[in-house]
Scaffold this active site. Structure first.
Site, mmCIF file in Angstrom:
data_model
loop_
_atom_site.group_PDB
_atom_site.id
_atom_site.type_symbol
_atom_site.label_atom_id
_atom_site.label_comp_id
_atom_site.label_asym_id
_atom_site.label_seq_id
_atom_site.Cartn_x
_atom_site.Cartn_y
_atom_site.Cartn_z
ATOM 1 N N CYS A 1 26.277 -55.514 -71.319
ATOM 2 C CA CYS A 1 24.867 -55.538 -70.923
ATOM 3 C C CYS A 1 23.958 -55.882 -72.110
ATOM 4 O O CYS A 1 24.047 -56.986 -72.623
ATOM 5 C CB CYS A 1 24.505 -54.222 -70.238
ATOM 6 S SG CYS A 1 23.126 -54.419 -69.101
ATOM 7 N N GLU B 1 31.649 -48.599 -68.445
ATOM 8 C CA GLU B 1 32.065 -47.335 -69.064
ATOM 9 C C GLU B 1 31.603 -46.122 -68.276
ATOM 10 O O GLU B 1 31.895 -45.001 -68.654
ATOM 11 C CB GLU B 1 31.544 -47.268 -70.514
ATOM 12 C CG GLU B 1 30.046 -47.068 -70.681
ATOM 13 C CD GLU B 1 29.228 -48.329 -70.380
ATOM 14 O OE1 GLU B 1 29.819 -49.339 -69.981
ATOM 15 O OE2 GLU B 1 28.003 -48.259 -70.527
ATOM 16 N N HIS C 1 27.770 -52.382 -66.894
ATOM 17 C CA HIS C 1 28.346 -51.244 -67.624
ATOM 18 C C HIS C 1 29.710 -50.906 -67.018
ATOM 19 O O HIS C 1 29.777 -50.482 -65.877
ATOM 20 C CB HIS C 1 27.441 -50.020 -67.500
ATOM 21 C CG HIS C 1 26.160 -50.154 -68.244
ATOM 22 N ND1 HIS C 1 25.936 -49.565 -69.457
ATOM 23 C CD2 HIS C 1 25.032 -50.841 -67.951
ATOM 24 C CE1 HIS C 1 24.723 -49.866 -69.895
ATOM 25 N NE2 HIS C 1 24.153 -50.648 -68.987
HETATM 26 N N1 GLN Z 1 17.425 -54.497 -69.634
HETATM 27 C C1 GLN Z 1 18.091 -54.288 -70.880
HETATM 28 C C2 GLN Z 1 17.761 -55.384 -71.893
HETATM 29 O O1 GLN Z 1 17.256 -56.388 -71.533
HETATM 30 C C3 GLN Z 1 19.602 -54.219 -70.703
HETATM 31 C C4 GLN Z 1 19.958 -53.038 -69.846
HETATM 32 C C5 GLN Z 1 21.282 -52.432 -70.121
HETATM 33 O O2 GLN Z 1 21.885 -52.590 -71.194
HETATM 34 N N2 GLN Z 1 21.731 -51.673 -69.166
HETATM 35 O O3 GLN Z 1 18.014 -55.217 -73.031
#
Ligand code: GLN
Length: 192
Positions: free
Chosen positions: A77, A168, A166
């Site tokens: 992410c 995890e 994610h």
């Molecule tokens: N929205 C976050 C970003 O742009 C990422 C979200 C996440 O890691 N769950 O950095």
């Protein structure tokens, strides 16, 4: 030795997932700590904050060098956003993973969702998308291992495994296992 970049984000959840795989990871906050690991997990969180902290801790150059040198990386992410070559907005990313990213493309926190994905070479994975990015396009040499709603969500480029979600916090840590067995081991730096 596997490290987790421990500046911000869900470090504890990745630690638990790695422990479930029989690995005791090390927290990485300095260039010296980065030097000591063979593989690194970049957790999700907030990519703008992560990049600011990376610069404050003077980790940008060391990270780019290690990653370009073939260090195995599991980036999830926000962790994947910071590696990208092109990002819709926010701080300048590290530019080591050839993908084009739109941040927060599925909406706000309340639009977060879970989905079952079929990941090539891994199998069925339960994925949590939390303010997730969309990987709009991938460059040459970037392999797409899974898609969701027409977009890549698991990509691999050399020793970098990048996820839009994610892995995890849902179910068993099959993607951590895949990272340890199929990415880290192929870097020739030995196991964990
Ligand atoms: N929205 C976050 C970003 O742009 C990422 C979200 C996440 O890691 N769950 O950095």
């Amino acid at each position: 030795m596997v490290g987790i970049l421990a500046l911000q984000g869900d470090v504890a959840e990745h630690r638990r997932a790695l422990r479930d795989c029989g690995i005791e990871p090390r927290e990485v906050r300095t260039a010296a700590e980065l030097e000591a690991v063979d593989g690194l997990v970049l957790p999700g969180g907030e990519s703008t904050t992560l990049l600011k902290l990376i610069d404050r801790y003077e980790l940008r150059d060391p990270l780019v060098k290690r990653i370009q040198g073939g260090m195995a990386v599991l980036a999830t992410c926000a962790g994947a956003i910071i590696l990208a070559t092109r990002v819709s907005d926010g701080e300048t990313p590290l530019g080591v993973l050839d993908i084009t990213v739109t941040r927060n493309a599925y909406g706000t926190q309340r639009d977060s969702f879970e989905a079952d994905l079929d990941v090539a070479g891994v199998g069925r994975v339960r994925a949590a998308f939390i303010r997730a990015p969309v990987f709009e396009a991938t460059g040459e040499g970037v392999e797409v291992l899974a898609t969701w709603d027409g977009h890549p969500v698991v990509v691999r480029s050399g020793a970098i495994l990048g996820l839009a979600f994610h892995p995890e916090i849902t179910g068993t840590p099959v993607l951590h296992r895949y990272f340890l067995d199929s990415v880290l081991d192929t870097t020739g730096r030995g196991g964990a």
